[in-house]
Design a protein around this motif. Structure first.
Motif, PDB file in Angstrom:
ATOM      1  N   LYS A  49      36.678  72.887  82.348  1.00 61.52           N
ATOM      2  CA  LYS A  49      35.834  71.784  82.815  1.00 61.52           C
ATOM      3  C   LYS A  49      36.669  70.568  83.201  1.00 61.52           C
ATOM      4  O   LYS A  49      37.526  70.118  82.440  1.00 61.52           O
ATOM      5  N   LYS A  50      36.447  70.090  84.433  1.00 62.23           N
ATOM      6  CA  LYS A  50      37.112  68.923  85.021  1.00 62.23           C
ATOM      7  C   LYS A  50      38.619  69.146  85.266  1.00 62.23           C
ATOM      8  O   LYS A  50      39.330  68.198  85.597  1.00 62.23           O
ATOM      9  N   LYS A  51      39.095  70.365  85.106  1.00 59.01           N
ATOM     10  CA  LYS A  51      40.506  70.652  85.358  1.00 59.01           C
ATOM     11  C   LYS A  51      40.734  70.888  86.854  1.00 59.01           C
ATOM     12  O   LYS A  51      39.914  71.505  87.527  1.00 59.01           O
ATOM     13  N   LYS A  52      41.861  70.414  87.348  1.00 59.40           N
ATOM     14  CA  LYS A  52      42.254  70.682  88.728  1.00 59.40           C
ATOM     15  C   LYS A  52      43.039  71.989  88.746  1.00 59.40           C
ATOM     16  O   LYS A  52      44.105  72.094  88.141  1.00 59.40           O
ATOM     17  N   ILE A  53      42.469  72.986  89.444  1.00 60.84           N
ATOM     18  CA  ILE A  53      43.035  74.332  89.405  1.00 60.84           C
ATOM     19  C   ILE A  53      43.385  74.814  90.810  1.00 60.84           C
ATOM     20  O   ILE A  53      42.597  74.667  91.753  1.00 60.84           O
ATOM     21  N   LEU A  54      44.558  75.426  90.935  1.00 66.79           N
ATOM     22  CA  LEU A  54      44.942  76.104  92.170  1.00 66.79           C
ATOM     23  C   LEU A  54      44.763  77.604  91.949  1.00 66.79           C
ATOM     24  O   LEU A  54      45.365  78.182  91.041  1.00 66.79           O
ATOM     25  N   ASP A  55      43.940  78.210  92.786  1.00 65.54           N
ATOM     26  CA  ASP A  55      43.738  79.664  92.764  1.00 65.54           C
ATOM     27  C   ASP A  55      44.673  80.244  93.822  1.00 65.54           C
ATOM     28  O   ASP A  55      44.351  80.278  95.008  1.00 65.54           O
ATOM     29  N   MET A  56      45.833  80.701  93.379  1.00 60.64           N
ATOM     30  CA  MET A  56      46.903  81.142  94.281  1.00 60.64           C
ATOM     31  C   MET A  56      46.770  82.643  94.544  1.00 60.64           C
ATOM     32  O   MET A  56      46.958  83.456  93.666  1.00 60.64           O
ATOM     33  N   GLY A  57      46.446  82.983  95.801  1.00 61.24           N
ATOM     34  CA  GLY A  57      46.084  84.347  96.135  1.00 61.24           C
ATOM     35  C   GLY A  57      44.612  84.547  95.837  1.00 61.24           C
ATOM     36  O   GLY A  57      44.202  85.496  95.178  1.00 61.24           O
ATOM     37  N   CYS A  58      43.797  83.635  96.357  1.00 55.74           N
ATOM     38  CA  CYS A  58      42.386  83.508  95.962  1.00 55.74           C
ATOM     39  C   CYS A  58      41.499  84.626  96.479  1.00 55.74           C
ATOM     40  O   CYS A  58      40.383  84.807  95.976  1.00 55.74           O
ATOM     41  N   GLY A  59      41.968  85.378  97.497  1.00 60.14           N
ATOM     42  CA  GLY A  59      41.123  86.434  98.053  1.00 60.14           C
ATOM     43  C   GLY A  59      39.817  85.882  98.571  1.00 60.14           C
ATOM     44  O   GLY A  59      39.767  84.774  99.111  1.00 60.14           O
ATOM     45  N   PRO A  60      38.706  86.597  98.371  1.00 58.57           N
ATOM     46  CA  PRO A  60      37.407  86.132  98.873  1.00 58.57           C
ATOM     47  C   PRO A  60      36.719  85.120  97.970  1.00 58.57           C
ATOM     48  O   PRO A  60      35.551  84.813  98.163  1.00 58.57           O
ATOM     49  N   GLY A  61      37.425  84.613  96.970  1.00 59.36           N
ATOM     50  CA  GLY A  61      36.912  83.486  96.196  1.00 59.36           C
ATOM     51  C   GLY A  61      36.146  83.815  94.929  1.00 59.36           C
ATOM     52  O   GLY A  61      35.412  82.965  94.413  1.00 59.36           O
ATOM     53  N   PHE A  62      36.342  84.993  94.371  1.00 55.24           N
ATOM     54  CA  PHE A  62      35.581  85.362  93.167  1.00 55.24           C
ATOM     55  C   PHE A  62      35.933  84.491  91.966  1.00 55.24           C
ATOM     56  O   PHE A  62      35.054  84.023  91.245  1.00 55.24           O
ATOM     57  N   TYR A  63      37.212  84.273  91.744  1.00 57.72           N
ATOM     58  CA  TYR A  63      37.619  83.395  90.643  1.00 57.72           C
ATOM     59  C   TYR A  63      37.233  81.949  90.945  1.00 57.72           C
ATOM     60  O   TYR A  63      36.793  81.220  90.063  1.00 57.72           O
ATOM     61  N   ALA A  64      37.420  81.530  92.185  1.00 58.54           N
ATOM     62  CA  ALA A  64      37.080  80.149  92.558  1.00 58.54           C
ATOM     63  C   ALA A  64      35.619  79.842  92.270  1.00 58.54           C
ATOM     64  O   ALA A  64      35.279  78.744  91.805  1.00 58.54           O
ATOM     65  N   LYS A  65      34.749  80.803  92.514  1.00 60.00           N
ATOM     66  CA  LYS A  65      33.314  80.610  92.266  1.00 60.00           C
ATOM     67  C   LYS A  65      33.039  80.443  90.776  1.00 60.00           C
ATOM     68  O   LYS A  65      32.330  79.519  90.363  1.00 60.00           O
ATOM     69  N   ILE A  66      33.621  81.331  89.965  1.00 55.77           N
ATOM     70  CA  ILE A  66      33.412  81.261  88.516  1.00 55.77           C
ATOM     71  C   ILE A  66      33.948  79.950  87.949  1.00 55.77           C
ATOM     72  O   ILE A  66      33.279  79.277  87.156  1.00 55.77           O
ATOM     73  N   LEU A  67      35.153  79.588  88.354  1.00 54.54           N
ATOM     74  CA  LEU A  67      35.782  78.377  87.818  1.00 54.54           C
ATOM     75  C   LEU A  67      35.035  77.121  88.264  1.00 54.54           C
ATOM     76  O   LEU A  67      34.896  76.173  87.495  1.00 54.54           O
ATOM     77  N   SER A  68      34.550  77.119  89.512  1.00 55.99           N
ATOM     78  CA  SER A  68      33.757  75.978  89.999  1.00 55.99           C
ATOM     79  C   SER A  68      32.468  75.844  89.207  1.00 55.99           C
ATOM     80  O   SER A  68      32.055  74.732  88.847  1.00 55.99           O
ATOM     81  N   GLU A  69      31.828  76.982  88.923  1.00 53.87           N
ATOM     82  CA  GLU A  69      30.591  76.959  88.138  1.00 53.87           C
ATOM     83  C   GLU A  69      30.835  76.467  86.716  1.00 53.87           C
ATOM     84  O   GLU A  69      29.923  75.949  86.070  1.00 53.87           O
ATOM     85  N   ARG A  70      32.074  76.624  86.245  1.00 51.11           N
ATOM     86  CA  ARG A  70      32.419  76.168  84.895  1.00 51.11           C
ATOM     87  C   ARG A  70      32.937  74.732  84.895  1.00 51.11           C
ATOM     88  O   ARG A  70      33.432  74.248  83.879  1.00 51.11           O
ATOM     89  N   GLY A  71      32.823  74.068  86.032  1.00 53.16           N
ATOM     90  CA  GLY A  71      33.138  72.646  86.085  1.00 53.16           C
ATOM     91  C   GLY A  71      34.529  72.285  86.542  1.00 53.16           C
ATOM     92  O   GLY A  71      34.924  71.111  86.479  1.00 53.16           O
TER      93      GLY A  71
END
Length: 248
Positions: A49-71
């Motif tokens: 939550k509220k962390k600035k995260i780089l998803d390196m090799g993000c692909g179609p965004g599956f991790y990005a979606k989960i992490l965004s939903e977690r704040g």
């Protein structure tokens, strides 16, 4: 064609099929990610939550979606233009950039966490990527990454009379392991560069990362009845491993 270009071409060709497969809860792609690799990696990431995260090799965004939903505040980067296009549609709340891990287009000490899920073993050398990860991480920032398990990737099928079994083969040969990736409409070649556990540790030490955890992935018990074949294949033979490190 070099292996890096082969990988990029394959991801571009199979981007939509790969994304669709990952969403299909009845197929093996769902098991190997949602029931096997992702639970371990997300556990390593902890509270984002509220962390600035780089998803390196993000692909179609599956991790990005989960992490965004977690704040989390997420930025993603991938070298496949087709995957980036899908990610932008799927996760409009995150910011995605076409690029590569060896020359990150971000400010120094911009992120508190860098995540790399099943991407690092697409690189022959980790020197440039780790140097960049260290640069963009804040002091004591986390670098969490998952890769194919260095032992399991070396398992080869062998036959002895009427029996078929697998044994470790060429573990100390650090080279490319090529596999065919098949889609319904198109196919391509995938490549992973095998490194021993010792080499991985030396890379991390060289670039000033302290290893604080490492876990071989084990499937969730809830997958046993849903994906019995895949569960039995991976419950005693680790398919991936996830590393949690901190920038000194």
């Amino acid at each position: 064609m070099k292996n890096k270009e082969k990988i990029k071409e394959t991801y571009n060709l199979l981007a939509q099929e790969y994304s669709d497969l990952r969403k299909n809860k009845e197929k093996g792609g769902w098991f190997y990610n949602e029931y096997l690799e992702m639970p371990t990696t997300l556990k390593m990431l902890g509270n984002v939550k509220k962390k600035k995260i780089l998803d390196m090799g993000c692909g179609p965004g599956f991790y990005a979606k989960i992490l965004s939903e977690r704040g989390a505040i997420v930025k993603g980067i991938d070298f496949s233009s087709s995957l980036i296009e899908i990610a932008r549609k799927e996760v409009p709340e995150a910011e995605f950039t076409l690029g590569n891990a060896e020359k990150l287009p971000y400010k120094s000490e911009e992120f508190e966490i860098v995540l790399s899920a099943l991407m690092m073993d697409h690189l022959k050398s980790w020197d440039k990527a780790l140097k960049e990860v260290k640069r963009v991480l804040k002091k004591r920032g986390l670098f969490v990454f998952s890769i194919k398990n260095p032992v399991t990737i070396c398992l080869q099928k062998k036959k002895w009379f009427f029996k078929t079994f697998r044994e470790i083969d060429r573990y100390f040969d650090e080279d490319w392991r090529i596999a065919k990736w098949k889609g319904k409409r198109v196919s391509g070649e995938g490549a992973h560069h095998h490194k021993t556990y010792g080499t991985i540790i030396k890379y991390l030490v060289k670039y000033g990362f302290e290893i604080i955890d490492c876990e071989d992935t084990k499937p969730l018990s809830s997958a046993k009845n849903i994906f019995p074949r895949e569960y039995q294949k991976t419950v005693n033979s680790p398919h991936f491993c996830t590393w949690k490190t901190v920038k000194k």
